[in-house]
Design a protein around this motif. Structure first.
Motif, mmCIF file in Angstrom:
data_model
loop_
_atom_site.group_PDB
_atom_site.id
_atom_site.type_symbol
_atom_site.label_atom_id
_atom_site.label_comp_id
_atom_site.label_asym_id
_atom_site.label_seq_id
_atom_site.Cartn_x
_atom_site.Cartn_y
_atom_site.Cartn_z
ATOM 1 N N TRP A 28 10.159 -4.917 6.463
ATOM 2 C CA TRP A 28 8.937 -3.762 5.734
ATOM 3 C C TRP A 28 9.051 -2.623 4.531
ATOM 4 O O TRP A 28 10.593 -2.055 4.360
ATOM 5 C CB TRP A 28 8.440 -3.033 6.626
ATOM 6 N N LYS A 29 8.259 -2.426 3.527
ATOM 7 C CA LYS A 29 9.191 -0.738 3.265
ATOM 8 C C LYS A 29 8.510 0.151 2.849
ATOM 9 O O LYS A 29 6.945 0.164 3.997
ATOM 10 C CB LYS A 29 8.278 -1.534 1.744
ATOM 11 N N ILE A 30 9.066 1.075 2.678
ATOM 12 C CA ILE A 30 8.362 2.323 3.605
ATOM 13 C C ILE A 30 8.868 3.642 2.279
ATOM 14 O O ILE A 30 10.379 3.062 1.766
ATOM 15 C CB ILE A 30 9.120 3.947 4.702
ATOM 16 N N TYR A 31 7.290 4.235 1.228
ATOM 17 C CA TYR A 31 8.205 5.419 0.730
ATOM 18 C C TYR A 31 7.417 7.069 0.592
ATOM 19 O O TYR A 31 6.835 6.406 1.928
ATOM 20 C CB TYR A 31 7.509 4.633 -0.503
ATOM 21 N N PHE A 32 8.481 7.197 1.010
ATOM 22 C CA PHE A 32 7.727 8.868 1.216
ATOM 23 C C PHE A 32 8.123 10.068 0.863
ATOM 24 O O PHE A 32 8.317 9.639 -0.750
ATOM 25 C CB PHE A 32 8.831 9.008 2.726
ATOM 26 N N ASP A 33 7.581 11.001 0.725
ATOM 27 C CA ASP A 33 7.392 12.274 0.012
ATOM 28 C C ASP A 33 7.193 13.953 0.165
ATOM 29 O O ASP A 33 6.277 13.221 1.577
ATOM 30 C CB ASP A 33 7.390 11.579 -1.227
ATOM 31 N N GLY A 44 1.868 -7.233 1.846
ATOM 32 C CA GLY A 44 2.445 -6.651 0.806
ATOM 33 C C GLY A 44 0.940 -5.481 1.372
ATOM 34 O O GLY A 44 0.060 -4.817 0.814
ATOM 35 N N LYS A 45 0.562 -6.175 2.151
ATOM 36 C CA LYS A 45 -1.141 -5.242 3.088
ATOM 37 C C LYS A 45 0.033 -3.557 3.033
ATOM 38 O O LYS A 45 0.576 -3.092 3.752
ATOM 39 C CB LYS A 45 -1.260 -5.578 4.050
ATOM 40 N N GLN A 46 -1.382 -2.628 2.829
ATOM 41 C CA GLN A 46 -0.339 -0.910 2.945
ATOM 42 C C GLN A 46 -1.153 -0.347 3.653
ATOM 43 O O GLN A 46 -2.318 -0.239 4.073
ATOM 44 C CB GLN A 46 -0.952 -0.520 1.331
ATOM 45 N N LEU A 47 -0.415 1.004 4.637
ATOM 46 C CA LEU A 47 -0.904 1.873 5.395
ATOM 47 C C LEU A 47 -1.042 3.107 4.468
ATOM 48 O O LEU A 47 0.689 3.128 4.762
ATOM 49 C CB LEU A 47 -0.543 1.092 6.584
ATOM 50 N N LYS A 48 -1.437 3.691 4.609
ATOM 51 C CA LYS A 48 -1.225 5.004 3.923
ATOM 52 C C LYS A 48 -1.570 6.308 5.190
ATOM 53 O O LYS A 48 -2.403 5.924 6.133
ATOM 54 C CB LYS A 48 -1.876 5.400 3.013
ATOM 55 N N TYR A 49 -0.178 6.662 5.053
ATOM 56 C CA TYR A 49 -0.161 8.152 6.346
ATOM 57 C C TYR A 49 -0.019 9.214 5.185
ATOM 58 O O TYR A 49 0.368 9.514 4.566
ATOM 59 C CB TYR A 49 0.993 7.495 6.838
ATOM 60 N N VAL A 50 -0.608 10.508 5.990
ATOM 61 C CA VAL A 50 -0.609 12.092 5.948
ATOM 62 C C VAL A 50 -0.655 12.868 6.242
ATOM 63 O O VAL A 50 -1.084 12.762 7.344
ATOM 64 C CB VAL A 50 -1.765 12.387 5.087
ATOM 65 N N VAL A 109 3.381 9.418 3.721
ATOM 66 C CA VAL A 109 4.102 7.363 3.885
ATOM 67 C C VAL A 109 3.554 6.999 2.961
ATOM 68 O O VAL A 109 2.255 6.640 3.757
ATOM 69 C CB VAL A 109 4.581 7.526 5.112
ATOM 70 N N LEU A 110 4.137 5.857 2.669
ATOM 71 C CA LEU A 110 3.986 4.746 2.507
ATOM 72 C C LEU A 110 4.273 3.231 3.130
ATOM 73 O O LEU A 110 5.430 3.558 2.523
ATOM 74 C CB LEU A 110 2.916 4.274 1.370
#
Length: 208
Positions: free
Chosen positions: A46-51, A70-76, A63-64
């Motif tokens: 899995w990949k995580i992009y955070f900011d 390739g499915k995406q889960l967006k987290y705020v 967090v993405l």
């Protein structure tokens, strides 16, 4: 003597034709390709992009998550306590680890654009802050883990998610929202377990 013996074999000698330069180049290219080791494919990661973001109205984090297909889960993260920008970055990273660990995900590629946070968690500089120590504790839940720094242009989605909360803007449908009234490290210290599952209230905005 050799001439007499070779004549009995009816051997004919023909001049060797020149090899075209393109054919030679193609052969060398193909040979070079065969000599190169085949890179091992990274499977089931899995990949995580955070900011994190800090503005006049407050702090927020995004967090993405990207699954192997390739499915995406967006987290705020709605940070409701006075936090610095680095603290917001760490909240995003910590919650990203907790979510994936709670799902029993074992292989993870993590990307962030904060060189300070990335260097600290990779032990390239001092890692004594409680938030950094907490990240190191969570690393034990993974069998394969890489944490890399990326430029802001490659972290756009997480950046937008973080700024939604620091601007206190409306969160789009389909984005998971978690409210943080206190720092997650203080909440962990009050707990008797280091369970990776998030302990705060989560609400999801479902698409219409």
């Amino acid at each position: 003597m050799w001439v007499i013996e070779l004549e009995a074999l009816n051997i004919e000698f023909t001049p060797r034709k020149a090899i075209k330069s393109q054919a030679l180049a193609d052969f060398i290219a193909e040979w070079m390709k065969l000599q190169q080791p085949t890179p091992e494919a990274i499977l089931n990661h899995w990949k995580i992009y955070f900011d994190g973001s800090l503005k006049l109205r407050g702090a927020g984090a995004g967090v993405l998550f990207i699954s192997p297909d390739g499915k995406q889960l967006k987290y705020v993260l709605q940070i409701l306590w006075p936090a610095t920008n680095n603290e917001a970055e760490y909240e995003a990273l910590i919650h990203g680890f907790r979510v994936t660990a709670s799902l029993s995900i074992k292989r993870l590629l993590v990307y962030g654009d904060s060189s300070v946070v990335i260097n600290q968690v990779n032990k390239d500089c001092d890692c004594t802050k409680e938030t950094c120590v907490e990240v190191c504790k969570l690393e034990k839940h993974f069998q394969g883990l890489e944490i890399d720094h990326v430029v802001c242009d490659l972290n756009v989605v997480a950046d937008v998610l973080a700024k939604l909360e620091s601007d206190r803007a409306q969160v789009p449908a389909g984005v998971f929202v978690e409210e943080l009234s206190v720092p997650s490290i203080k909440r962990d210290e009050a707990s008797t377990s280091d369970s990776p599952a998030p302990g705060t209230q989560v609400r999801t905005i479902i698409p219409a």
